[in-house]
Design an enzyme around this catalytic site. Structure first.
Site, PDB file in Angstrom:
ATOM      1  N   GLY A  13       0.858  -1.291  -0.126  1.00  0.00           N
ATOM      2  CA  GLY A  13      -0.274  -0.077   0.086  1.00  0.00           C
ATOM      3  C   GLY A  13       0.792   1.300  -0.055  1.00  0.00           C
ATOM      4  N   ASP A  62      -1.528  -7.830  -5.416  1.00  0.00           N
ATOM      5  CA  ASP A  62      -2.602  -7.818  -4.516  1.00  0.00           C
ATOM      6  C   ASP A  62      -2.231  -8.677  -3.425  1.00  0.00           C
ATOM      7  OD1 ASP A  62      -5.037  -8.577  -3.144  1.00  0.00           O
ATOM      8  OD2 ASP A  62      -6.273  -8.835  -5.202  1.00  0.00           O
ATOM      9  N   VAL A  63      -2.259  -7.988  -2.207  1.00  0.00           N
ATOM     10  CA  VAL A  63      -1.707  -8.669  -1.085  1.00  0.00           C
ATOM     11  C   VAL A  63      -2.606 -10.180  -0.582  1.00  0.00           C
ATOM     12  CG1 VAL A  63      -0.580  -6.864  -0.226  1.00  0.00           C
ATOM     13  CG2 VAL A  63      -2.911  -7.135   0.446  1.00  0.00           C
ATOM     14  N   ASN A  89       1.158  -2.730   5.246  1.00  0.00           N
ATOM     15  CA  ASN A  89       0.278  -1.458   5.594  1.00  0.00           C
ATOM     16  C   ASN A  89      -0.943  -1.140   4.708  1.00  0.00           C
ATOM     17  OD1 ASN A  89       0.079   1.948   5.684  1.00  0.00           O
ATOM     18  ND2 ASN A  89       0.210   1.514   3.419  1.00  0.00           N
ATOM     19  N   SER A 141      -4.663  -0.502  13.852  1.00  0.00           N
ATOM     20  CA  SER A 141      -5.592   0.737  13.905  1.00  0.00           C
ATOM     21  C   SER A 141      -5.933   0.858  15.419  1.00  0.00           C
ATOM     22  CB  SER A 141      -6.622   0.482  13.047  1.00  0.00           C
ATOM     23  OG  SER A 141      -7.911   1.393  13.302  1.00  0.00           O
ATOM     24  N   TYR A 154     -14.026  -4.423  10.172  1.00  0.00           N
ATOM     25  CA  TYR A 154     -12.743  -3.512  10.039  1.00  0.00           C
ATOM     26  C   TYR A 154     -12.122  -3.710  11.514  1.00  0.00           C
ATOM     27  CZ  TYR A 154      -9.266   0.186   9.471  1.00  0.00           C
ATOM     28  OH  TYR A 154      -8.161   1.040   9.665  1.00  0.00           O
ATOM     29  N   ALA A 156     -12.699  -6.229  13.823  1.00  0.00           N
ATOM     30  CA  ALA A 156     -12.130  -7.706  13.810  1.00  0.00           C
ATOM     31  C   ALA A 156     -10.870  -7.663  12.940  1.00  0.00           C
ATOM     32  CB  ALA A 156     -13.174  -8.671  13.333  1.00  0.00           C
ATOM     33  N   ILE A 187      -5.714   9.772  10.822  1.00  0.00           N
ATOM     34  CA  ILE A 187      -4.646  10.457   9.969  1.00  0.00           C
ATOM     35  C   ILE A 187      -5.381  10.969   8.523  1.00  0.00           C
ATOM     36  CG2 ILE A 187      -2.366   9.568   8.979  1.00  0.00           C
ATOM     37  CD1 ILE A 187      -2.612   9.156  11.909  1.00  0.00           C
TER      38      ILE A 187
HETATM   39  P1  NDP Z   1      -5.542   4.696   1.737  1.00  0.00           P
HETATM   40  O1  NDP Z   1      -6.674   4.197   1.303  1.00  0.00           O
HETATM   41  O2  NDP Z   1      -4.935   5.887   1.468  1.00  0.00           O
HETATM   42  O3  NDP Z   1      -4.436   3.555   1.405  1.00  0.00           O
HETATM   43  C1  NDP Z   1      -4.567   2.247   1.147  1.00  0.00           C
HETATM   44  C2  NDP Z   1      -3.535   1.303   0.629  1.00  0.00           C
HETATM   45  O4  NDP Z   1      -3.541   0.044   0.487  1.00  0.00           O
HETATM   46  C3  NDP Z   1      -3.349   1.978  -0.926  1.00  0.00           C
HETATM   47  O5  NDP Z   1      -2.072   1.947  -1.366  1.00  0.00           O
HETATM   48  C4  NDP Z   1      -4.283   0.492  -1.831  1.00  0.00           C
HETATM   49  O6  NDP Z   1      -3.426   0.489  -2.921  1.00  0.00           O
HETATM   50  C5  NDP Z   1      -3.538  -0.501  -0.842  1.00  0.00           C
HETATM   51  N1  NDP Z   1      -4.487  -1.658  -0.973  1.00  0.00           N
HETATM   52  C6  NDP Z   1      -5.758  -1.752  -0.653  1.00  0.00           C
HETATM   53  N2  NDP Z   1      -5.956  -2.939  -1.035  1.00  0.00           N
HETATM   54  C7  NDP Z   1      -4.936  -3.682  -1.478  1.00  0.00           C
HETATM   55  C8  NDP Z   1      -4.664  -4.990  -1.994  1.00  0.00           C
HETATM   56  N3  NDP Z   1      -5.614  -5.991  -1.877  1.00  0.00           N
HETATM   57  N4  NDP Z   1      -3.389  -5.307  -2.285  1.00  0.00           N
HETATM   58  C9  NDP Z   1      -2.356  -4.280  -2.307  1.00  0.00           C
HETATM   59  N5  NDP Z   1      -2.561  -2.939  -1.825  1.00  0.00           N
HETATM   60  C10 NDP Z   1      -3.879  -2.822  -1.523  1.00  0.00           C
HETATM   61  O7  NDP Z   1      -5.263   4.296   3.340  1.00  0.00           O
HETATM   62  P2  NDP Z   1      -4.380   4.835   4.649  1.00  0.00           P
HETATM   63  O8  NDP Z   1      -3.089   5.405   4.097  1.00  0.00           O
HETATM   64  O9  NDP Z   1      -5.207   5.743   5.406  1.00  0.00           O
HETATM   65  O10 NDP Z   1      -4.207   3.507   5.272  1.00  0.00           O
HETATM   66  C11 NDP Z   1      -3.214   2.891   5.339  1.00  0.00           C
HETATM   67  C12 NDP Z   1      -3.132   1.574   6.430  1.00  0.00           C
HETATM   68  O11 NDP Z   1      -3.238   2.484   7.752  1.00  0.00           O
HETATM   69  C13 NDP Z   1      -4.344   0.893   6.345  1.00  0.00           C
HETATM   70  O12 NDP Z   1      -4.098  -0.583   6.707  1.00  0.00           O
HETATM   71  C14 NDP Z   1      -5.409   1.370   7.251  1.00  0.00           C
HETATM   72  O13 NDP Z   1      -6.267   0.241   7.696  1.00  0.00           O
HETATM   73  C15 NDP Z   1      -4.498   1.908   8.453  1.00  0.00           C
HETATM   74  N6  NDP Z   1      -4.910   2.995   9.214  1.00  0.00           N
HETATM   75  C16 NDP Z   1      -5.467   4.157   8.647  1.00  0.00           C
HETATM   76  C17 NDP Z   1      -5.905   5.152   9.440  1.00  0.00           C
HETATM   77  C18 NDP Z   1      -6.255   6.566   9.037  1.00  0.00           C
HETATM   78  O14 NDP Z   1      -6.740   7.472   9.926  1.00  0.00           O
HETATM   79  N7  NDP Z   1      -6.003   6.885   8.022  1.00  0.00           N
HETATM   80  C19 NDP Z   1      -6.259   4.994  11.022  1.00  0.00           C
HETATM   81  C20 NDP Z   1      -5.849   3.622  11.286  1.00  0.00           C
HETATM   82  C21 NDP Z   1      -5.380   2.772  10.412  1.00  0.00           C
HETATM   83  P3  NDP Z   1      -4.445   1.055  -4.253  1.00  0.00           P
HETATM   84  O15 NDP Z   1      -4.299   2.524  -4.021  1.00  0.00           O
HETATM   85  O16 NDP Z   1      -3.511   0.512  -5.489  1.00  0.00           O
HETATM   86  O17 NDP Z   1      -5.864   0.596  -4.142  1.00  0.00           O
END
Ligand code: NDP
Length: 259
Positions: A13, A62-63, A89, A141, A154, A156, A187
């Site tokens: 990500g 795709d993870v 991430n 999170s 989410y 869970a 964030i």
């Molecule tokens: P974003 O939605 O901005 O980014 C999510 C990232 O995950 C993107 O790069 C997306 O890729 C990637 N992704 C989603 N599905 C897949 C997949 N199947 N395979 C590979 N990559 C994937 O989210 P954030 O930056 O906000 O979040 C990052 C992490 O932090 C997440 O795990 C989220 O749950 C966690 N988090 C975020 C918080 C917040 O306040 N923002 C709070 C707490 C936790 P693509 O763009 O290519 O789809």
């Protein structure tokens, strides 16, 4: 400071949001960065890091698909010789009332957030063990501490990340590998734009941005976090200063949750 010169760091990500901030931090400290994401634009994000003088490649992955995850870690080793740090991430969220939450949403969220993180840890460990060690950092999170409304799937998935972190940390502790998790609070990213809009509609008559602002008032520091706030903690956990820290889950949230 160049703490990570010669080290290779995988960030899933990593094309945007928190992941891109993490990749940028490692790149600025000398690491070889491998960013992976779902969308083909991951190479553009890697090119952006290279334009800043960093060493970075992008891999479409795709993870949730084992073959993609294996190819990701193979690509890292092929290009840079090893994987020293892996940051799990990639994540997704949806928000729905319990009667409306579909089985597909439940499964997809668990698949990306929990199984995806596991597959990456597994492939990283396969390469770190013979290499004498490494660092795994899983992004959980605040919802791994305290489930918020309308997001049972989410919450869970993120509690699952914390349990997996503890179990793996015990298994690989004698192999020089540490495994830790972190809990970001609120964030500013695309994910929070979605949260603000959908929770805002469901919880009241909020204009865009108002729900986030009202939740931020519950943060003792009275501000939302930025990707760089999270990246600083991740870099610490990947550094030699964190050699004796494993199996922990650490909040990075301005004091929102104190446990
Ligand atoms: P974003 O939605 O901005 O980014 C999510 C990232 O995950 C993107 O790069 C997306 O890729 C990637 N992704 C989603 N599905 C897949 C997949 N199947 N395979 C590979 N990559 C994937 O989210 P954030 O930056 O906000 O979040 C990052 C992490 O932090 C997440 O795990 C989220 O749950 C966690 N988090 C975020 C918080 C917040 O306040 N923002 C709070 C707490 C936790 P693509 O763009 O290519 O789809």
């Amino acid at each position: 400071m160049q703490r990570f010169t010669g080290k290779t760091v995988v960030v899933t990500g990593g094309n945007k949001g928190i992941g891109l901030a993490i990749a940028d931090r490692f790149g600025s400290e000398g690491a070889n960065v491998v960013i992976a994401s779902f969308e083909a634009n991951v190479e553009e994000a890697a090119a952006g890091l290279r334009a800043k003088g960093m060493t970075a490649i992008g891999v479409v992955c795709d993870v949730t698909k084992r073959s993609d995850v294996v190819a990701l870690y193979n690509a890292a080793v092929q290009r840079f010789g090893a994987v020293d740090v892996s940051v799990q991430n990639a994540g997704i969220i949806t928000i729905a009332r319990v009667e409306d939450l579909t089985e597909q949403e439940w499964d997809a969220t668990m698949e990306v957030n929990t199984k995806g993180a596991f597959l990456c840890c597994q492939e990283a460990i396969r390469r770190m063990r013979p290499n004498g060690g490494g660092r795994l950092i899983n992004i959980a999170s605040g919802q791994a501490r305290d489930g918020f409304i309308y997001t049972p799937h989410y919450a869970a998935s993120k509690f699952g990340v914390m349990g997996m972190t503890q179990s793996l940390a015990k298994e690989v502790a004698l192999d020089g590998i540490t495994v830790n998790a972190i809990c970001p609070g609120i964030i500013r990213t695309d994910m929070w734009d979605y949260n603000d809009r959908v929770w805002g509609e469901m919880l009241g008559d909020y204009e865009p941005g108002e729900l986030m602002e009202s939740w931020v008032q519950n943060i003792p520091m009275k501000r939302a976090g930025e990707g760089k706030d999270v990246a600083g903690l991740i870099a610490f956990l990947a550094s030699a200063d964190a050699d004796y820290i494993t199996g922990q889950t650490i909040n990075v949230d301005g004091g929102l949750i104190m446990s």
